[in-house]
Design a protein around this motif. Structure first.
Motif, mmCIF file in Angstrom:
data_model
loop_
_atom_site.group_PDB
_atom_site.id
_atom_site.type_symbol
_atom_site.label_atom_id
_atom_site.label_comp_id
_atom_site.label_asym_id
_atom_site.label_seq_id
_atom_site.Cartn_x
_atom_site.Cartn_y
_atom_site.Cartn_z
ATOM 1 N N GLY A 23 80.204 -88.515 33.226
ATOM 2 C CA GLY A 23 80.880 -87.301 32.415
ATOM 3 C C GLY A 23 80.265 -87.059 31.270
ATOM 4 N N LEU A 24 80.355 -85.787 31.048
ATOM 5 C CA LEU A 24 79.781 -85.242 29.587
ATOM 6 C C LEU A 24 80.412 -85.470 28.542
ATOM 7 C CD1 LEU A 24 77.547 -83.549 28.463
ATOM 8 C CD2 LEU A 24 78.766 -81.474 28.925
ATOM 9 N N ARG A 25 81.626 -85.635 28.668
ATOM 10 C CA ARG A 25 82.642 -86.145 27.511
ATOM 11 C C ARG A 25 82.490 -87.581 27.205
ATOM 12 N NH1 ARG A 25 86.991 -83.982 25.165
ATOM 13 N NH2 ARG A 25 88.512 -85.459 24.212
ATOM 14 N N GLU A 26 82.154 -88.474 27.993
ATOM 15 C CA GLU A 26 81.927 -89.803 27.763
ATOM 16 C C GLU A 26 80.497 -89.942 27.436
ATOM 17 O OE1 GLU A 26 83.087 -88.768 30.900
ATOM 18 O OE2 GLU A 26 85.200 -89.340 30.525
ATOM 19 N N THR A 27 79.693 -89.063 27.632
ATOM 20 C CA THR A 27 78.336 -89.004 27.145
ATOM 21 C C THR A 27 78.176 -88.630 25.851
ATOM 22 O OG1 THR A 27 77.228 -88.785 29.357
ATOM 23 C CG2 THR A 27 76.061 -88.265 27.482
ATOM 24 N N ALA A 28 78.979 -87.535 25.370
ATOM 25 C CA ALA A 28 78.967 -87.114 23.974
ATOM 26 C C ALA A 28 79.843 -88.183 22.952
ATOM 27 C CB ALA A 28 79.747 -85.723 23.833
ATOM 28 N N GLU A 29 80.849 -88.819 23.653
ATOM 29 C CA GLU A 29 81.355 -89.892 22.735
ATOM 30 C C GLU A 29 80.266 -90.970 22.587
ATOM 31 O OE1 GLU A 29 84.893 -90.787 25.138
ATOM 32 O OE2 GLU A 29 85.737 -89.171 24.281
ATOM 33 N N GLU A 53 73.089 -83.223 21.594
ATOM 34 C CA GLU A 53 74.376 -82.740 21.428
ATOM 35 C C GLU A 53 74.653 -81.137 21.403
ATOM 36 O OE1 GLU A 53 73.583 -83.699 17.095
ATOM 37 O OE2 GLU A 53 74.865 -85.534 17.136
ATOM 38 N N ALA A 56 75.423 -80.631 24.956
ATOM 39 C CA ALA A 56 76.735 -80.774 25.008
ATOM 40 C C ALA A 56 77.921 -79.917 24.771
ATOM 41 C CB ALA A 56 77.135 -82.481 24.781
ATOM 42 N N PHE A 60 80.422 -77.624 26.904
ATOM 43 C CA PHE A 60 81.887 -77.716 26.648
ATOM 44 C C PHE A 60 82.683 -76.241 26.527
ATOM 45 C CE2 PHE A 60 81.446 -82.253 24.788
ATOM 46 C CZ PHE A 60 82.044 -82.690 26.199
ATOM 47 N N SER A 67 86.053 -80.348 33.174
ATOM 48 C CA SER A 67 85.167 -81.346 33.013
ATOM 49 C C SER A 67 83.670 -81.184 33.570
ATOM 50 C CB SER A 67 85.776 -82.699 33.766
ATOM 51 O OG SER A 67 85.831 -82.368 35.255
ATOM 52 N N ASP A 69 79.652 -82.624 34.289
ATOM 53 C CA ASP A 69 78.686 -83.818 34.200
ATOM 54 C C ASP A 69 77.771 -83.686 33.550
ATOM 55 O OD1 ASP A 69 80.417 -85.065 36.110
ATOM 56 O OD2 ASP A 69 79.236 -84.132 38.048
#
Length: 192
Positions: A23-29, A53, A56, A60, A67, A69
């Motif tokens: 997931g892109l959100r988890e990767t960004a985190e 960054e 991402a 977004f 969501s 990927d």
């Protein structure tokens, strides 16, 4: 830039690795947690791209809350160089490919990532303990502590200026600099 320094000497051996289906959100985190500016996208052990960054953030904004990927945000055309490549050659490759990083691989294994920051760190203008900037500082300190008639000088050197140095506050050439709050200052700047 030191033209004969190899990529292997300045590359970052530690990098964030993710897969295309993450997931892109988890990767960004993860990128934020690790203090990195990008993550290498791996398919098994093979690098297939990079997500930054900026990638991402752009995804977004386009996704508007949906969501996404990593595969939707990654750049899949990241140049790869060998560890023996000189940093000058790597800089040329980055410029030709309009990218801010290259992957360093020995053909079968990803060894690290070389970024523009790494290239700047290897520049002769970067401050180092033994670089040109420190030599100027050493000469300034020697000029302050040596004073007039301090002894032997370099052959062919003009002795009229051996006891003068540059004030770190005002930049003027002065005699009798004194250390004050971590700087070498002239009498005028010390009085302020």
């Amino acid at each position: 830039m030191e033209r004969d320094v190899s990529v292997q000497e300045v590359m970052d051996r530690e990098f964030v690795g993710v897969s295309e289906s993450d997931g892109l959100r988890e990767t960004a985190e993860l990128i934020l947690e690790e203090g990195a500016d990008s993550a290498v996208v791996l398919r098994g052990a093979d690098p297939v791209g990079v997500v930054t960054e900026r990638d991402a953030l752009a995804t977004f904004v386009r996704a508007e809350g949906e969501s996404a990927d990593v595969s939707e945000a990654m750049t899949d055309s990241v140049p790869t160089v060998s560890p023996q490549t000189t940093i000058a050659e790597a800089a040329d490759e980055m410029s030709a490919q309009s990218t801010q990083r290259v992957l360093v691989s020995d053909g079968s294994e990803l060894l690290g990532v070389l970024s523009e920051h790494d290239l700047l760190s290897a520049s002769p203008f970067a401050p180092t303990a033994s670089g040109p900037a420190s030599e100027v500082g050493e000469r300034a300190v020697a000029g302050v502590s040596a004073g007039r008639g301090a002894g032997a000088t370099e052959p062919g050197r003009d002795d009229r200026y051996t006891d003068q140095s540059v004030c770190e506050a005002c930049g003027s050439l002065a005699r009798g600099l004194s250390p004050f709050n971590g700087q070498l200052l002239c009498a005028d700047c010390r009085d302020i």
